[in-house]
Design an enzyme around this catalytic site. Structure first.
Site, PDB file in Angstrom:
ATOM      1  N   GLY A   1       0.826  -1.210   0.000  1.00 13.69           N
ATOM      2  CA  GLY A   1       0.000   0.000   0.000  1.00 13.69           C
ATOM      3  C   GLY A   1       0.854   1.252   0.000  1.00 13.69           C
ATOM      4  N   ALA A   2       1.935   1.227  -0.798  1.00 15.86           N
ATOM      5  CA  ALA A   2       2.939   2.294  -0.730  1.00 15.86           C
ATOM      6  C   ALA A   2       2.624   3.508  -1.593  1.00 15.86           C
ATOM      7  CB  ALA A   2       4.304   1.731  -1.142  1.00 15.86           C
ATOM      8  N   THR A   3       1.524   3.483  -2.344  1.00 17.88           N
ATOM      9  CA  THR A   3       1.280   4.571  -3.295  1.00 17.88           C
ATOM     10  C   THR A   3       0.469   5.726  -2.727  1.00 17.88           C
ATOM     11  OG1 THR A   3      -0.689   3.442  -4.181  1.00 17.88           O
ATOM     12  CG2 THR A   3       1.423   3.007  -5.275  1.00 17.88           C
TER      13      THR A   3
ATOM     14  N   GLY B   1      -1.182   7.715   1.248  1.00 14.64           N
ATOM     15  CA  GLY B   1      -1.403   7.718   2.682  1.00 14.64           C
ATOM     16  C   GLY B   1      -0.207   7.322   3.524  1.00 14.64           C
TER      17      GLY B   1
ATOM     18  N   ARG C   1      -1.332   0.418  -8.394  1.00 11.91           N
ATOM     19  CA  ARG C   1      -1.358   1.454  -9.431  1.00 11.91           C
ATOM     20  C   ARG C   1       0.054   1.755  -9.920  1.00 11.91           C
ATOM     21  NH1 ARG C   1      -5.352   5.027  -5.644  1.00 11.91           N
ATOM     22  NH2 ARG C   1      -3.904   4.195  -4.109  1.00 11.91           N
TER      23      ARG C   1
ATOM     24  N   TYR D   1     -15.715  -4.598   8.574  1.00 10.30           N
ATOM     25  CA  TYR D   1     -14.423  -3.892   8.628  1.00 10.30           C
ATOM     26  C   TYR D   1     -13.791  -4.088  10.003  1.00 10.30           C
ATOM     27  CZ  TYR D   1     -10.864  -0.306   8.844  1.00 10.30           C
ATOM     28  OH  TYR D   1      -9.663   0.330   9.019  1.00 10.30           O
TER      29      TYR D   1
ATOM     30  N   PRO E   1      -3.872   3.057  14.254  1.00 10.16           N
ATOM     31  CA  PRO E   1      -4.296   4.463  14.207  1.00 10.16           C
ATOM     32  C   PRO E   1      -5.812   4.605  14.298  1.00 10.16           C
ATOM     33  CG  PRO E   1      -2.984   3.821  12.272  1.00 10.16           C
ATOM     34  CD  PRO E   1      -3.453   2.582  12.944  1.00 10.16           C
TER      35      PRO E   1
ATOM     36  N   VAL F   1      -7.242   9.047  10.482  1.00 10.83           N
ATOM     37  CA  VAL F   1      -6.112   9.609   9.744  1.00 10.83           C
ATOM     38  C   VAL F   1      -6.641  10.130   8.413  1.00 10.83           C
ATOM     39  CG1 VAL F   1      -3.798   9.206   8.831  1.00 10.83           C
ATOM     40  CG2 VAL F   1      -4.631   7.834  10.755  1.00 10.83           C
TER      41      VAL F   1
ATOM     42  N   PHE G   1      -8.674   6.894   2.676  1.00 11.74           N
ATOM     43  CA  PHE G   1      -9.478   5.850   3.308  1.00 11.74           C
ATOM     44  C   PHE G   1     -10.979   6.076   3.117  1.00 11.74           C
ATOM     45  CE2 PHE G   1     -11.879   4.286   6.974  1.00 11.74           C
ATOM     46  CZ  PHE G   1     -11.453   2.980   7.086  1.00 11.74           C
TER      47      PHE G   1
END
Length: 251
Positions: free
Chosen positions: A10-12, A14, A36, A152, A182, A185, A189
């Site tokens: 999930g590095a792209t 946030g 992506r 969730y 967290p 944030v 999201f």
């Protein structure tokens, strides 16, 4: 000093993107994962002046691709010291009786199974070297349940349980296991949760000062830079105005 290698899912955007930036500026070699390719290319170009960067374009739900790409990493990226299990999201905000089963599948497949697939692909070498650090990005939703949060919250409770289970199973193997949980944030999201309804997503963060991705990446950096005998096992962080998932001091 030996340069460490970190893999971030999930590095792209946030928290993942913020963590990649902070790690790069501190000389950590990076493997950045995301769905992506355009965004992966952008962040690689942004950070390659600070450190070596390799990108992996996959969806954590795709078990075969996860194992294939991690197995075939270039030699200089093959020894992963730090794993940041950050990929995850929420889909919808509905009562259990009105919930969309496709949303349920997406949350369980990404938040739970995806985390397990990536961890399974990386752990054998960590165990062999008797060294490594896994940081699982959970949520306050893994510590409590709120109305319409049902599946969730269940997925994030699973992350909490997996994190505890990892720590037990890997005890004595020289591998640190941490959970960062967290609260609110301000990231993409809510855009994802509300399926592109920008107005509704924006309202989530109005009337108070929410956490920023950089607040979480700072904590992640703190966790990975503790002395060898210190593990940040489980940390929950909220903004000043948040008391729980449902009690937020909005002005």
């Amino acid at each position: 000093m030996i340069q460490k290698t970190a893999l971030i899912t999930g590095a792209t955007s946030g928290i993942g993107r913020s963590t990649a930036r902070l790690f790069a500026k501190n000389g950590i070699r990076l493997i950045l994962c995301g769905r992506r390719q355009e965004r992966l290319d952008d962040i690689r170009l942004e950070l390659q002046g600070f450190t070596k960067v390799h990108t992996l374009n996959f969806d954590v739900r795709d078990k075969a691709m996860v194992f294939k790409l991690i197995k075939n990493l270039p030699e200089e990226f093959s020894e992963i010291d730090i794993l940041i299990n950050n990929a995850g999201n929420a889909h919808g905000l509905d009562t259990i009786q009105e919930g969309n089963t496709e949303d349920w599948d997406a949350m369980l497949d990404i938040n739970v199974k995806g985390l397990l697939y990536v961890s399974k692909a990386i752990l054998p070498k960590m165990v062999e070297r008797r060294s490594g650090h896994i940081i699982n990005i959970g949520s306050t939703a893994g510590k409590e349940v709120y109305p319409k949060g049902n599946v969730y919250c269940a997925s994030k409770h699973a992350v909490d349980a997996i994190n505890q289970g990892m720590r037990l199973d890997l005890n004595g193997k020289g591998i640190k296991v941490s959970a960062i949980n967290p609260g609110l944030v301000e990231t993409e999201f809510s855009d994802v949760r509300f399926k592109g309804d920008g107005e509704r997503a924006a309202k989530v963060y109005q009337g108070y000062i929410p956490l920023k991705p950089e607040d979480i990446s700072d904590i992640i950096w703190f966790a990975v830079t503790r002395p060898p005998h210190v593990t940040i096992a489980d940390l929950t962080v909220m903004c000043l105005d948040q008391a729980s998932s449902t009690i937020v001091n909005k002005r």
